[in-house]
Design an enzyme around this catalytic site. Sequence first.
Site, PDB file in Angstrom:
ATOM      1  N   ASP A  13       0.870  -1.176   0.000  1.00 31.75           N
ATOM      2  CA  ASP A  13       0.000   0.000   0.000  1.00 31.75           C
ATOM      3  C   ASP A  13       0.904   1.221   0.000  1.00 31.75           C
ATOM      4  OD1 ASP A  13      -2.389   1.645   0.416  1.00 31.75           O
ATOM      5  OD2 ASP A  13      -1.705   1.899   2.469  1.00 31.75           O
ATOM      6  N   SER A  14       0.293   2.384  -0.178  1.00 28.94           N
ATOM      7  CA  SER A  14       1.058   3.626  -0.115  1.00 28.94           C
ATOM      8  C   SER A  14       1.546   3.921   1.303  1.00 28.94           C
ATOM      9  CB  SER A  14       0.190   4.783  -0.599  1.00 28.94           C
ATOM     10  OG  SER A  14      -0.943   4.891   0.223  1.00 28.94           O
ATOM     11  N   TYR A  45      -0.684   8.470  -2.483  1.00 22.98           N
ATOM     12  CA  TYR A  45      -0.711   8.186  -3.916  1.00 22.98           C
ATOM     13  C   TYR A  45      -1.897   8.905  -4.585  1.00 22.98           C
ATOM     14  CZ  TYR A  45       2.556   4.127  -3.673  1.00 22.98           C
ATOM     15  OH  TYR A  45       3.641   3.295  -3.520  1.00 22.98           O
ATOM     16  N   GLY A  46      -2.939   9.141  -3.783  1.00 23.72           N
ATOM     17  CA  GLY A  46      -4.208   9.642  -4.324  1.00 23.72           C
ATOM     18  C   GLY A  46      -4.110  10.812  -5.284  1.00 23.72           C
ATOM     19  N   CYS A  76      -4.248  -1.205  -1.993  1.00 23.61           N
ATOM     20  CA  CYS A  76      -4.435   0.237  -2.157  1.00 23.61           C
ATOM     21  C   CYS A  76      -5.338   0.418  -3.369  1.00 23.61           C
ATOM     22  CB  CYS A  76      -3.078   0.903  -2.397  1.00 23.61           C
ATOM     23  SG  CYS A  76      -3.177   2.642  -2.853  1.00 23.61           S
ATOM     24  N   ASN A  77      -6.443   1.118  -3.165  1.00 23.51           N
ATOM     25  CA  ASN A  77      -7.394   1.307  -4.267  1.00 23.51           C
ATOM     26  C   ASN A  77      -6.787   2.125  -5.389  1.00 23.51           C
ATOM     27  OD1 ASN A  77     -10.401   0.473  -3.277  1.00 23.51           O
ATOM     28  ND2 ASN A  77      -9.085   1.041  -1.575  1.00 23.51           N
ATOM     29  N   THR A  78      -6.022   3.172  -5.012  1.00 28.72           N
ATOM     30  CA  THR A  78      -5.434   4.057  -6.020  1.00 28.72           C
ATOM     31  C   THR A  78      -4.471   3.267  -6.908  1.00 28.72           C
ATOM     32  OG1 THR A  78      -5.501   5.710  -4.257  1.00 28.72           O
ATOM     33  CG2 THR A  78      -4.345   6.314  -6.281  1.00 28.72           C
ATOM     34  N   GLU A 155      -4.319   9.703   8.947  1.00 27.84           N
ATOM     35  CA  GLU A 155      -2.880   9.817   9.210  1.00 27.84           C
ATOM     36  C   GLU A 155      -2.634  10.711  10.432  1.00 27.84           C
ATOM     37  OE1 GLU A 155      -0.065   8.640   7.379  1.00 27.84           O
ATOM     38  OE2 GLU A 155      -1.395   7.302   6.286  1.00 27.84           O
ATOM     39  N   CYS A 204     -11.085   3.195  -0.222  1.00 28.82           N
ATOM     40  CA  CYS A 204      -9.719   3.560   0.133  1.00 28.82           C
ATOM     41  C   CYS A 204      -9.405   2.760   1.386  1.00 28.82           C
ATOM     42  CB  CYS A 204      -9.634   5.060   0.431  1.00 28.82           C
ATOM     43  SG  CYS A 204      -8.038   5.555   1.117  1.00 28.82           S
ATOM     44  N   THR A 205      -8.230   2.164   1.417  1.00 29.29           N
ATOM     45  CA  THR A 205      -7.948   1.264   2.534  1.00 29.29           C
ATOM     46  C   THR A 205      -7.735   1.990   3.865  1.00 29.29           C
ATOM     47  OG1 THR A 205      -5.657   1.165   1.724  1.00 29.29           O
ATOM     48  CG2 THR A 205      -7.099  -0.663   1.161  1.00 29.29           C
ATOM     49  N   HIS A 206      -7.632   3.305   3.824  1.00 28.56           N
ATOM     50  CA  HIS A 206      -7.588   4.082   5.071  1.00 28.56           C
ATOM     51  C   HIS A 206      -8.985   4.214   5.709  1.00 28.56           C
ATOM     52  CE1 HIS A 206      -3.600   5.436   3.844  1.00 28.56           C
ATOM     53  NE2 HIS A 206      -3.477   6.141   4.946  1.00 28.56           N
TER      54      HIS A 206
HETATM   55  N1  DGL Z   1      -4.471   3.614   0.725  1.00 31.28           N
HETATM   56  C1  DGL Z   1      -4.743   4.419  -0.441  1.00 31.28           C
HETATM   57  C2  DGL Z   1      -5.959   3.881  -1.206  1.00 31.28           C
HETATM   58  O1  DGL Z   1      -6.506   2.878  -0.848  1.00 31.28           O
HETATM   59  C3  DGL Z   1      -5.061   5.836  -0.071  1.00 31.28           C
HETATM   60  C4  DGL Z   1      -3.973   6.673   0.471  1.00 31.28           C
HETATM   61  C5  DGL Z   1      -3.211   7.436  -0.568  1.00 31.28           C
HETATM   62  O2  DGL Z   1      -3.710   8.425  -1.139  1.00 31.28           O
HETATM   63  O3  DGL Z   1      -2.082   7.027  -0.793  1.00 31.28           O
HETATM   64  O4  DGL Z   1      -6.373   4.448  -2.177  1.00 31.28           O
END
Ligand code: DGL
Length: 307
Positions: A13-14, A45-46, A76-78, A155, A204-206
């Site tokens: 993930d990011s 990453y978004g 990570c979805n992105t 975060e 988003c995994t957050h």
């Molecule tokens: N964990 C990333 C996702 O699932 C989001 C955080 C990011 O922007 O890097 O998209």
Amino acid sequence: MRDVRDRPIGVFDSGLGGLTVVRELVSALPHESVLYLGDTARCPYGPREPDEVRRFVLQIGAWLSAQEIKLMVIACNTATASGLALAQQTFDVPVIGVVEPGARAAVQATRNRRVGVIGTVGTVRSGAYSDAVRALDAGVTVFSAPAPKFVDIVEAGLRMDDSALESLMSQTTDVFVRPSFYELARDYLDPLKRAGIDTLVLGCTHFPLLSTAIQQVVGPSVRLISSAEETAREVRETLEVRGHAAPAAARPAHRFVTTGDPEEFERLGSRILGWPTGPVEAVGVEELERLLTPDPESMASARPEEL
Ligand code: DGL
């Protein structure tokens, strides 16, 4: 060479968000070992361009592949939205992303066939969820909204103090997120509520770390979907079908690696997981960048017969 069944599942993930997927993986597959790389130094990453994210996917995928993994999860979805297809074309292990599992869970959950999706700008702009939902059920309408500040809130909440994360996830109200969180959340979520959604994908995994607060804003009639459980199910099925599942007697050994600060990752990661990560290893961004990677542009546009 290690027996393939004894190899770890590679997950990345990011940053810390992908640990919400690891939490599910470890609880659903207690005999499997996980090797997790959190690219904290380059988080988020978004807001990045898809080409750049694809480059990161190739670098991290190459690094994980060199560690003899048996399956890769892009938690990570992105990164899934930009780089899943490319990773599947490039690496010789099965690669599973988090978008399709989340889309499938949403299609199964919705009753009125109106599904909301919140994610990073990159995920929403890619249209990956709309495409995945349409492929499963063309009669479901998807309403998407970027919610980039939720990543910052998670975060920040994690870094604030030891109680911040627990209060983010608790059933009771908390001082940290109020009132600004609810104001922001209403800005993001009210248009989706007005669209009459009955299901909301936390794309988003957050975001699962904010689910209690998000549920309060959308109300009890909207079902929240996190792809983590569905992703774990897909990982299990893939390993079983290939005969690559760890033996029942296997004693798992998890490894956590970050491009950021290992001590901070250990502290925050252990709180997300609910169990200690153990000492976290460091890998430099320069080391990832040095890995030989194909040009993402040409790979992304290559037709199968050209690969
Ligand atoms: N964990 C990333 C996702 O699932 C989001 C955080 C990011 O922007 O890097 O998209």
